[in-house]
Motif scaffolding. Structure first.
Motif, PDB file in Angstrom:
ATOM      1  N   MET A   1       0.897  -1.054   0.028  1.00  0.00           N
ATOM      2  CA  MET A   1       0.017  -0.112  -0.230  1.00  0.00           C
ATOM      3  C   MET A   1       0.974   1.388   0.045  1.00  0.00           C
ATOM      4  SD  MET A   1      -2.960   1.114   2.872  1.00  0.00           S
ATOM      5  CE  MET A   1      -3.895  -0.374   2.494  1.00  0.00           C
ATOM      6  N   LYS A   2       0.673   2.211  -1.096  1.00  0.00           N
ATOM      7  CA  LYS A   2       1.456   3.448  -1.194  1.00  0.00           C
ATOM      8  C   LYS A   2       1.013   4.359   0.006  1.00  0.00           C
ATOM      9  CE  LYS A   2       1.975   2.821  -6.114  1.00  0.00           C
ATOM     10  NZ  LYS A   2       1.998   3.350  -7.160  1.00  0.00           N
ATOM     11  N   LEU A   3       0.016   4.531   0.399  1.00  0.00           N
ATOM     12  CA  LEU A   3      -0.448   5.437   1.236  1.00  0.00           C
ATOM     13  C   LEU A   3      -0.435   5.070   2.806  1.00  0.00           C
ATOM     14  CD1 LEU A   3      -3.938   6.470  -0.436  1.00  0.00           C
ATOM     15  CD2 LEU A   3      -1.480   7.149  -0.876  1.00  0.00           C
ATOM     16  N   SER A   4      -0.364   6.008   3.643  1.00  0.00           N
ATOM     17  CA  SER A   4      -0.305   5.831   5.202  1.00  0.00           C
ATOM     18  C   SER A   4      -1.200   7.096   5.789  1.00  0.00           C
ATOM     19  CB  SER A   4       1.165   6.066   5.773  1.00  0.00           C
ATOM     20  OG  SER A   4       1.501   7.477   5.819  1.00  0.00           O
ATOM     21  N   LEU A   5      -1.582   6.388   6.963  1.00  0.00           N
ATOM     22  CA  LEU A   5      -2.634   7.428   7.665  1.00  0.00           C
ATOM     23  C   LEU A   5      -2.183   8.685   8.358  1.00  0.00           C
ATOM     24  CD1 LEU A   5      -4.400   4.673   9.992  1.00  0.00           C
ATOM     25  CD2 LEU A   5      -5.420   5.985   8.160  1.00  0.00           C
ATOM     26  N   SER A  35       6.493  18.941   4.859  1.00  0.00           N
ATOM     27  CA  SER A  35       6.486  18.942   3.273  1.00  0.00           C
ATOM     28  C   SER A  35       6.787  17.786   2.521  1.00  0.00           C
ATOM     29  CB  SER A  35       7.441  20.106   2.777  1.00  0.00           C
ATOM     30  OG  SER A  35       7.009  21.401   3.196  1.00  0.00           O
ATOM     31  N   ALA A  36       7.570  16.929   2.987  1.00  0.00           N
ATOM     32  CA  ALA A  36       8.022  15.718   2.640  1.00  0.00           C
ATOM     33  C   ALA A  36       6.755  14.810   2.495  1.00  0.00           C
ATOM     34  CB  ALA A  36       9.061  15.260   3.338  1.00  0.00           C
ATOM     35  N   ALA A  37       6.138  14.555   3.475  1.00  0.00           N
ATOM     36  CA  ALA A  37       5.052  13.901   3.771  1.00  0.00           C
ATOM     37  C   ALA A  37       4.130  14.136   2.511  1.00  0.00           C
ATOM     38  CB  ALA A  37       4.279  13.827   5.028  1.00  0.00           C
ATOM     39  N   LEU A  38       3.626  15.664   2.525  1.00  0.00           N
ATOM     40  CA  LEU A  38       2.872  15.928   1.522  1.00  0.00           C
ATOM     41  C   LEU A  38       3.173  15.576   0.021  1.00  0.00           C
ATOM     42  CD1 LEU A  38       0.201  17.454   0.206  1.00  0.00           C
ATOM     43  CD2 LEU A  38       1.733  19.548   0.445  1.00  0.00           C
ATOM     44  N   ASN A  39       4.444  15.744  -0.384  1.00  0.00           N
ATOM     45  CA  ASN A  39       5.377  15.318  -1.576  1.00  0.00           C
ATOM     46  C   ASN A  39       5.353  13.647  -1.726  1.00  0.00           C
ATOM     47  OD1 ASN A  39       5.899  17.924  -2.310  1.00  0.00           O
ATOM     48  ND2 ASN A  39       8.032  17.657  -1.257  1.00  0.00           N
ATOM     49  N   GLU A  40       5.368  12.986  -0.807  1.00  0.00           N
ATOM     50  CA  GLU A  40       5.321  11.562  -0.666  1.00  0.00           C
ATOM     51  C   GLU A  40       3.765  11.203  -0.983  1.00  0.00           C
ATOM     52  OE1 GLU A  40       6.589  10.202   2.799  1.00  0.00           O
ATOM     53  OE2 GLU A  40       8.569  10.820   2.545  1.00  0.00           O
ATOM     54  N   ALA A  44       2.478   9.362  -4.633  1.00  0.00           N
ATOM     55  CA  ALA A  44       1.791   8.141  -4.475  1.00  0.00           C
ATOM     56  C   ALA A  44       0.497   8.242  -5.328  1.00  0.00           C
ATOM     57  CB  ALA A  44       1.600   7.832  -3.087  1.00  0.00           C
ATOM     58  N   LEU A  45      -0.126   9.129  -5.233  1.00  0.00           N
ATOM     59  CA  LEU A  45      -1.353   9.353  -6.039  1.00  0.00           C
ATOM     60  C   LEU A  45      -1.351   9.958  -7.544  1.00  0.00           C
ATOM     61  CD1 LEU A  45      -3.388  11.066  -3.233  1.00  0.00           C
ATOM     62  CD2 LEU A  45      -3.382   8.555  -3.928  1.00  0.00           C
ATOM     63  N   ASP A  46       0.203  10.412  -7.712  1.00  0.00           N
ATOM     64  CA  ASP A  46       0.441  10.897  -9.126  1.00  0.00           C
ATOM     65  C   ASP A  46      -0.427  12.123  -9.374  1.00  0.00           C
ATOM     66  OD1 ASP A  46       1.985  11.044 -11.385  1.00  0.00           O
ATOM     67  OD2 ASP A  46       0.656   9.480 -12.304  1.00  0.00           O
ATOM     68  N   THR A  47      -0.757  12.834  -8.480  1.00  0.00           N
ATOM     69  CA  THR A  47      -1.592  14.001  -8.710  1.00  0.00           C
ATOM     70  C   THR A  47      -1.046  15.208  -7.518  1.00  0.00           C
ATOM     71  OG1 THR A  47      -3.733  14.903  -9.163  1.00  0.00           O
ATOM     72  CG2 THR A  47      -3.459  13.467  -7.329  1.00  0.00           C
ATOM     73  N   ASN A  62      -8.629  17.822  -6.955  1.00  0.00           N
ATOM     74  CA  ASN A  62      -8.234  16.965  -6.552  1.00  0.00           C
ATOM     75  C   ASN A  62      -8.316  16.691  -4.910  1.00  0.00           C
ATOM     76  OD1 ASN A  62      -7.834  15.668  -9.259  1.00  0.00           O
ATOM     77  ND2 ASN A  62      -5.845  16.420  -9.247  1.00  0.00           N
ATOM     78  N   GLY A  63      -7.727  17.631  -4.297  1.00  0.00           N
ATOM     79  CA  GLY A  63      -7.573  17.515  -3.015  1.00  0.00           C
ATOM     80  C   GLY A  63      -9.182  17.771  -2.418  1.00  0.00           C
ATOM     81  N   GLN A  64      -9.954  18.414  -3.132  1.00  0.00           N
ATOM     82  CA  GLN A  64     -11.275  18.691  -2.564  1.00  0.00           C
ATOM     83  C   GLN A  64     -11.887  17.261  -2.610  1.00  0.00           C
ATOM     84  OE1 GLN A  64     -13.145  21.672  -4.712  1.00  0.00           O
ATOM     85  NE2 GLN A  64     -11.845  23.246  -3.619  1.00  0.00           N
ATOM     86  N   ALA A  65     -11.850  16.379  -3.503  1.00  0.00           N
ATOM     87  CA  ALA A  65     -12.263  15.298  -3.620  1.00  0.00           C
ATOM     88  C   ALA A  65     -11.683  14.327  -2.564  1.00  0.00           C
ATOM     89  CB  ALA A  65     -12.033  14.676  -4.999  1.00  0.00           C
TER      90      ALA A  65
END
Length: 298
Positions: A1-5, A35-40, A44-47, A62-65
């Motif tokens: 899984m690419k995402l983390s809580l 900033s690094a966590a946001l970039n990751e 991961a979402l490629d957007t 995309n963020g609002q969704a």
């Protein structure tokens, strides 16, 4: 899984704070780590999830969704953690409840008083705004449930009819219509009306009820709270249609007068709302039950 809580938590904090600097304080990280966590997450979402505006960050489409989905996942994770704590941990968690102003001023304090006796470990944080704003916050998982003054039009929400609220047409004792033994429909149609702002449950319900019979209101003035309206009325300015709960004190002191008119009795329903996909913790269920019990006893 690419995402983390943790990434989703940081994303939600940035969305709320508007910058990685402020979000870093909220989540107890350095600005660079935030900033690094946001970039990751964006990688991961490629957007991209935010538009960069000056030094700030603003959610793009995309963020609002993603935002309500992220909040829902974080909420579910918190409930999992609480369910494995000893004792009655769920009743010790904080609920985030939103309500419209009339309910917040005149109904919710009574419910919270009962809860303090029956569920002393249950803590409720209250967000007050107009009904439209509260419904939007429930839909976005910003709050756990809402208590609003009119019907809800968002398909993702479940709405349960709750209290019946009597509405009265009132004016200050010095207003010319307060001196009449019978106020005609034409009197009401041509009077200066004080109304809540668009998005208010009171405004929506009052307009529907009045226009059904009067068809038009010649002159209206917008005031942002029912409390303010009733005190302006007491100065002899305009007339309005307000909850009997709001004006009871000024009717008793005779600073306001209920106008005698030929319209049928006016009333509306309050509603309890929650997201259809909301996890119902025992604490939330207890609060919901307290609201329904209050209605049955009123």
């Amino acid at each position: 899984m690419k995402l983390s809580l943790r990434q989703l938590q940081i994303f939600c904090a940035i969305a709320q704070q508007g910058s990685t600097t402020s979000a870093a304080i909220a989540v107890s990280l350095s600005q660079s780590a935030t900033s690094a966590a946001l970039n990751e997450l964006e990688s991961a979402l490629d957007t991209r999830l935010f538009d960069r505006v000056g030094k700030g960050l603003v959610l793009n489409n995309n963020g609002q969704a993603l935002l309500p989905q992220a909040r829902s996942m974080l909420e579910n994770a918190l409930q999992i953690e609480n369910s494995f704590l000893p004792g009655h941990a769920e009743l010790k968690t904080r609920l985030r409840v939103g309500c419209s102003t009339t309910i917040g001023n005149y109904v919710l304090p009574l419910i919270l008083g009962e809860l303090r006796q029956s569920a002393p470990h249950l803590r409720v944080d209250v967000d007050m705004a107009n009904s439209m704003a509260i419904a939007r916050k429930v839909a976005d998982f910003e709050i756990d449930m809402g208590l609003i003054e009119g019907p809800c039009h968002l398909p993702e929400l479940s709405a349960e009819p709750w209290l019946v609220d009597e509405l009265l047409i009132v004016a200050g004792q010095r207003h010319p219509l307060a001196l009449k033994s019978q106020v005609t429909l034409d009197d009401l149609r041509t009077a200066e009306w004080l109304l809540r702002e668009p998005g208010s449950g009171t405004r929506e319900e009052v307009e529907q009820l009045l226009l059904r019979h009067l068809h038009d209101l010649a002159e209206t003035r917008q005031i942002g709270s029912s409390e303010a309206i009733k005190h302006v009325l007491a100065q002899g300015i305009g007339i309005s249609c307000l909850s009997s709960r709001v004006v009871r004190d000024l009717l008793t002191s005779q600073d306001l007068i209920e106008l005698p008119h030929a319209l049928p009795g006016l009333s509306r329903r309050f509603f309890l709302i929650r997201h259809r996909e909301k996890f119902i913790s025992s604490g939330l269920e207890r609060f919901w039950q307290s609201c329904t019990q209050f209605a049955s006893q009123s």
